[in-house]
Design a protein around this motif. Structure first.
Motif, short mmCIF file in Angstrom:
data_model
loop_
_atom_site.label_atom_id
_atom_site.label_comp_id
_atom_site.label_asym_id
_atom_site.label_seq_id
_atom_site.Cartn_x
_atom_site.Cartn_y
_atom_site.Cartn_z
N VAL A 70 -91.25 -132.57 13.65
CA VAL A 70 -90.01 -132.10 13.44
C VAL A 70 -90.19 -131.40 11.95
O VAL A 70 -90.71 -131.99 10.87
N LEU A 71 -89.74 -130.13 12.29
CA LEU A 71 -89.89 -129.31 11.06
C LEU A 71 -88.47 -128.54 10.39
O LEU A 71 -87.45 -128.32 11.08
N ASP A 72 -88.57 -128.58 9.07
CA ASP A 72 -87.45 -128.05 8.52
C ASP A 72 -88.33 -126.64 7.36
O ASP A 72 -88.60 -127.19 6.33
N PRO A 73 -88.34 -125.74 7.70
CA PRO A 73 -89.05 -124.58 7.11
C PRO A 73 -88.84 -124.61 5.51
O PRO A 73 -89.47 -124.56 4.68
N ILE A 74 -87.34 -124.47 5.36
CA ILE A 74 -86.82 -124.68 3.95
C ILE A 74 -85.61 -125.28 3.86
O ILE A 74 -84.38 -125.12 4.25
N ASP A 75 -85.95 -126.35 3.31
CA ASP A 75 -84.74 -127.68 3.04
C ASP A 75 -84.19 -127.02 1.46
O ASP A 75 -84.93 -127.10 0.63
N GLY A 76 -82.99 -126.57 1.75
CA GLY A 76 -82.61 -125.96 0.33
C GLY A 76 -82.43 -124.56 0.35
O GLY A 76 -83.07 -123.97 -0.63
N THR A 77 -82.06 -123.91 1.44
CA THR A 77 -81.92 -122.51 1.53
C THR A 77 -81.11 -121.93 0.40
O THR A 77 -81.33 -120.66 0.16
N LYS A 78 -80.16 -122.58 0.14
CA LYS A 78 -79.34 -122.10 -0.83
C LYS A 78 -80.06 -121.90 -2.36
O LYS A 78 -79.66 -120.71 -3.04
N SER A 79 -80.87 -122.91 -2.52
CA SER A 79 -81.63 -122.88 -3.75
C SER A 79 -82.71 -121.47 -3.52
O SER A 79 -82.93 -120.76 -4.41
N PHE A 80 -83.21 -121.49 -2.32
CA PHE A 80 -84.24 -120.36 -2.17
C PHE A 80 -83.61 -119.03 -2.51
O PHE A 80 -84.05 -118.12 -3.05
N ILE A 81 -82.29 -118.68 -1.80
CA ILE A 81 -81.84 -117.38 -1.61
C ILE A 81 -80.93 -117.02 -3.16
O ILE A 81 -81.16 -115.70 -3.59
N THR A 82 -81.07 -118.13 -4.11
CA THR A 82 -80.76 -117.83 -5.50
C THR A 82 -81.86 -117.87 -6.28
O THR A 82 -81.53 -117.84 -7.65
N GLY A 83 -83.18 -118.11 -5.66
CA GLY A 83 -84.15 -117.73 -6.96
C GLY A 83 -84.60 -119.06 -7.54
O GLY A 83 -85.29 -118.99 -8.46
N LYS A 84 -84.08 -120.27 -6.92
CA LYS A 84 -84.25 -121.56 -7.71
C LYS A 84 -85.78 -122.11 -7.02
O LYS A 84 -85.25 -122.61 -5.86
N PRO A 85 -86.56 -122.56 -7.51
CA PRO A 85 -87.76 -123.13 -6.76
C PRO A 85 -87.82 -124.76 -6.69
O PRO A 85 -88.59 -125.48 -6.92
N LEU A 86 -86.32 -124.98 -6.16
CA LEU A 86 -86.35 -126.54 -5.86
C LEU A 86 -86.05 -126.76 -4.45
O LEU A 86 -85.45 -127.81 -4.30
#
Length: 348
Positions: free
Chosen positions: A165-181
């Protein structure tokens, strides 16, 4: 409450194997895997077989890093050999490496952002990272099924004993706003039970690995949750207070009013911090299975507790036609605080 130091090590998958890792020799004969790794079901589009796994003979060490951490955890008999778990973990590290390579290419770069049906964002990084992981699984374990957040069930059969079971980016909103969390979440289910969970932060180069029956590690070092004597002394995280609604919002507010410090943000990273002993409580509502399955062995292997809001074990048996329900999740580093939070939620 004392927070333990956070180890920072190099981030090649070879550095993240469990403490009971296998050793690869230079013998020419391929490894003969047990039948449990290769069933008659073929879930890959290509007709691969066990001979396609190009690994040399492997010498395994015995497992002694069990959950003797003072939290009362017991080693669970999985019906799997130690070398199965080590092999699966090795491939899990390869998945995290591959996803991280993709994600770092796009982090804080310009790219298109699309909205899914539920209006949550998705990017080319999410999609490409999932595809990179899928290829590795199909090359190594063609009999295993895959359930990814972006593409769902991948298997010619409707059921499989082993499901990634895969979630490639959990926290896509953080990813697209440049937050590495944000994080990449990888879990392996065996007959519905999560036996391996990986939380990988590819920018900070931190990787938590949980294996059922073993201690959780961060970058190869064993970690544990911290003690917290009561809810009023707890540091609590949730991704956002705006994600609760209706009765769930009221229940969350009761807990928020009792903790020492309520904090927001982090997505899966909050659970990883809990496993490392920096946070005491995480409460969320409306999570999908790919959002939390990998967190179960990570938190439990560090001595923590993770359940739904009624104290039930989190469980989802993946299949081609299985619904993907939403869950309310409660995680705590200390069992006493977990029980106090359950009583405060009053979720019945």
């Amino acid at each position: 409450m004392q927070a333990q130091s956070l180890p920072m090590l190099s981030h090649s998958h070879s550095n993240f194997l469990s403490l009971n890792r296998c050793r690869i020799s230079s013998l020419s004969s391929p490894l003969a895997f047990p039948q449990s790794l290769f069933s008659n079901r073929n879930c890959s589009s290509s007709a691969l077989n066990s001979a396609s796994v190009q690994f040399n003979s492997i010498k395994m060490t015995s497992v002694h890093s069990s959950l003797s951490n003072g939290h009362g955890d017991q080693v669970v008999s999985l019906g799997l050999e130690n070398y199965d778990l080590d092999r699966f973990t090795d491939v899990g590290n390869q998945l995290a490496d591959a996803a991280g390579d993709v994600i770092r290419q796009y982090f804080r770069k310009s790219f298109d952002i699309l909205d899914k049906e539920d209006l949550s964002p998705v990017t080319i990084a999410d999609q490409a990272a999932e595809e990179a992981m899928v290829k590795i699984i199909q090359d190594n374990f063609p009999s295993h099924a895959i359930f990814g957040e972006e593409k769902g069930w991948r298997c010619e059969e409707d059921f499989a004993d082993f499901v990634w079971v895969l979630d490639p980016i959990d926290g896509t909103k953080s990813f697209i706003t440049g937050k590495p969390l944000f994080g990449t979440l990888i879990s392996l289910l065996h007959k519905g039970k999560t036996i391996i969970g990986i939380v990988d932060q590819p920018v900070l180069r931190e990787r938590w690995i949980g294996i059922s029956g073993r201690r959780t590690t961060l970058n190869g070092q064993e970690i544990s949750t911290r003690k917290c004597s009561q809810l009023s002394k707890a540091y609590m995280y949730t991704t956002s207070p705006h994600l609760f609604s209706g009765d769930a919002e009221v229940a969350f507010a009761r807990v928020r009013c009792k903790v020492k410090v309520p904090l927001y943000g982090c997505d899966c990273y909050a659970y990883a911090l809990l496993a490392s002993g920096f946070v005491d409580l995480v409460i969320e509502s409306g999570l999908k299975p790919y959002d939390f399955l990998s967190l179960i062995p990570v938190i439990e292997g560090a001595g923590g507790v993770i359940t739904d809001w009624e104290g039930n074990h989190l469980y989802w048996e993946a299949s081609a036609k299985a619904p993907v329900p939403s869950f309310n999740v409660l995680a705590a580093g200390d069992k006493g605080v977990h029980q106090e939070a359950l009583e405060t939620l009053q979720w019945h």
